[in-house]
Design a protein around this motif. Structure first.
Motif, mmCIF file in Angstrom:
data_model
loop_
_atom_site.group_PDB
_atom_site.id
_atom_site.type_symbol
_atom_site.label_atom_id
_atom_site.label_comp_id
_atom_site.label_asym_id
_atom_site.label_seq_id
_atom_site.Cartn_x
_atom_site.Cartn_y
_atom_site.Cartn_z
ATOM 1 N N LEU A 1 60.515 19.742 15.474
ATOM 2 C CA LEU A 1 59.177 20.239 15.778
ATOM 3 C C LEU A 1 58.601 20.976 14.577
ATOM 4 C CD1 LEU A 1 59.926 21.854 19.255
ATOM 5 C CD2 LEU A 1 59.541 19.458 18.726
ATOM 6 N N GLY A 2 57.283 21.118 14.558
ATOM 7 C CA GLY A 2 56.630 21.899 13.518
ATOM 8 C C GLY A 2 56.752 23.383 13.798
ATOM 9 N N GLY A 3 55.815 24.140 13.258
ATOM 10 C CA GLY A 3 55.818 25.577 13.509
ATOM 11 C C GLY A 3 56.608 26.346 12.473
ATOM 12 N N GLY A 4 56.720 27.650 12.717
ATOM 13 C CA GLY A 4 57.355 28.535 11.758
ATOM 14 C C GLY A 4 58.819 28.779 12.043
ATOM 15 N N CYS A 5 59.380 29.623 11.197
ATOM 16 C CA CYS A 5 60.801 29.947 11.243
ATOM 17 C C CYS A 5 61.037 31.081 12.239
ATOM 18 C CB CYS A 5 61.215 30.380 9.843
ATOM 19 S SG CYS A 5 62.970 30.421 9.561
ATOM 20 N N SER B 1 56.819 36.166 22.642
ATOM 21 C CA SER B 1 57.208 34.757 22.676
ATOM 22 C C SER B 1 56.564 34.001 21.520
ATOM 23 C CB SER B 1 56.793 34.113 24.006
ATOM 24 O OG SER B 1 57.023 32.713 23.996
ATOM 25 N N GLY B 2 57.420 33.417 20.665
ATOM 26 C CA GLY B 2 56.946 32.527 19.608
ATOM 27 C C GLY B 2 57.214 31.092 20.008
ATOM 28 N N ASN B 3 56.363 30.149 19.538
ATOM 29 C CA ASN B 3 56.445 28.792 20.065
ATOM 30 C C ASN B 3 56.152 27.745 19.008
ATOM 31 O OD1 ASN B 3 56.517 29.443 23.199
ATOM 32 N ND2 ASN B 3 55.036 30.805 22.248
ATOM 33 N N ALA B 4 56.599 26.518 19.279
ATOM 34 C CA ALA B 4 56.385 25.390 18.374
ATOM 35 C C ALA B 4 56.165 24.142 19.220
ATOM 36 C CB ALA B 4 57.586 25.202 17.451
ATOM 37 N N GLN B 5 55.609 23.108 18.580
ATOM 38 C CA GLN B 5 55.275 21.887 19.314
ATOM 39 C C GLN B 5 55.593 20.665 18.459
ATOM 40 O OE1 GLN B 5 51.277 19.914 21.458
ATOM 41 N NE2 GLN B 5 51.317 22.089 20.927
ATOM 42 N N GLY B 6 55.910 19.572 19.127
ATOM 43 C CA GLY B 6 56.155 18.312 18.440
ATOM 44 C C GLY B 6 55.873 17.138 19.353
ATOM 45 N N ARG B 7 55.574 15.991 18.754
ATOM 46 C CA ARG B 7 55.304 14.759 19.495
ATOM 47 C C ARG B 7 55.995 13.604 18.783
ATOM 48 N NH1 ARG B 7 50.256 15.596 22.579
ATOM 49 N NH2 ARG B 7 49.822 17.827 22.389
ATOM 50 N N PHE B 8 56.855 12.927 19.490
ATOM 51 C CA PHE B 8 57.524 11.761 18.939
ATOM 52 C C PHE B 8 58.142 10.951 20.079
ATOM 53 C CE2 PHE B 8 60.707 15.077 19.152
ATOM 54 C CZ PHE B 8 61.847 14.419 19.606
#
Length: 289
Positions: free
Chosen positions: A99-103, A167-174
């Protein structure tokens, strides 16, 4: 019966259809509890592939890391974000997710989650911000159920309580799936985060000088009163169900998902995967000389 109601009051007819639709939407809920960081990344990647292909139902996954780990965004560079020598000395895993987003630094005092839906299935919006808004409403619902405020901070795709990030979050699509992953801070090792990350305030509000000032935990909200982990997990699960208009039934992984996750685990543990972006940059710079 619906046709008769529609002829009398159209809005009631629409409401009845909506309620029936919601009740018929069933997701899986899987809680793997204490889980190796590398394997967790392999696991939500495996689940996404089977959700995307339609072979399993959409899934809400919970876990805690067994040992501290740093989850690195797909496009990030290890050497820019992480004190590698410190992590190696302390056995802190460096996990590059799909997924993208930060560390993000994670320890066992967080509930980590992955909300995995078939892309275009209608439950999770197709646009990135819409997906964050729908899914992270589940965190806000949970906080309210526990007696606290919650607010979505869209510029950082985070949830805040009392003006600080919880809450920190990230997203991805595949592979035909959309994933929204995140954390819910129960407690947190702020000092350890400062030692692990090169810029621990990078994903916090402007003007925050140290992570402790920009983040908050459930323990702090409770003023040290303590919490029952099963109660908190139940509130978070119900929060997601209400936000997504679904019923999530406790389930288990399929044999195929486990087998694929075990194969992907080798990739996630490999140096080539962890340093893939760093190596690409080094090769690019070498060509430019």
């Amino acid at each position: 019966m619906q046709q008769i109601v529609y002829e009398i009051v159209g809005s009631i007819h629409i409401l009845q259809i909506r309620i029936t639709h919601v009740k018929n939407m069933t997701w899986r809920f899987i809680d793997t509890d204490m889980t190796d960081g590398y394997y967790s990344a392999a696991l939500f990647e495996s689940i996404a592939k089977y959700v995307g292909s339609g072979e399993v139902d959409d899934t809400i996954l919970f876990w805690h890391v067994r040992t501290p780990a740093v989850y690195l965004g797909y496009h990030q560079y290890v050497e820019d974000e992480i004190h590698e020598d410190y992590c190696a000395a302390k056995g802190i895993q460096m996990v590059r997710r799909v997924l993208g987003g930060g560390c993000g630094f994670c320890d066992e005092d967080q509930i980590l989650f992955s909300v995995i839906s078939h892309e275009g299935g209608g439950t999770v919006p197709t646009d990135i911000q819409g997906a964050y808004s729908r899914v992270l409403c589940g965190l806000i619902n949970a906080l309210r159920a526990l007696g606290f405020d919650g607010k979505l901070e869209p510029t950082r795709n985070a949830v805040y309580s009392q003006g600080r990030k919880i809450s920190g979050n990230a997203q991805g699509r595949f592979a035909g799936a959309v994933l929204v992953n995140g954390s819910f801070l129960l407690d947190f090792g702020f000092d350890e985060m400062d030692r692990v990350l090169k810029n621990p305030t990078k994903n916090l509000a402007e003007g925050v000088e140290c992570a402790r000032d920009g983040m908050i935990t459930l323990s702090e909200l409770l003023d040290g009163a303590g919490y029952d982990i099963d109660h908190v997990k139940g509130a978070l699960k119900r929060g997601f169900e209400d936000a997504l208009w679904v019923e999530a039934r406790r389930s288990v992984l399929t044999v195929a998902e486990i087998e694929l996750a075990q194969r992907l685990n080798e990739k996630h543990r490999s140096r080539d995967w962890i340093y893939r972006m760093d190596d690409k940059r080094r090769r690019r710079r070498a060509r430019e000389r």
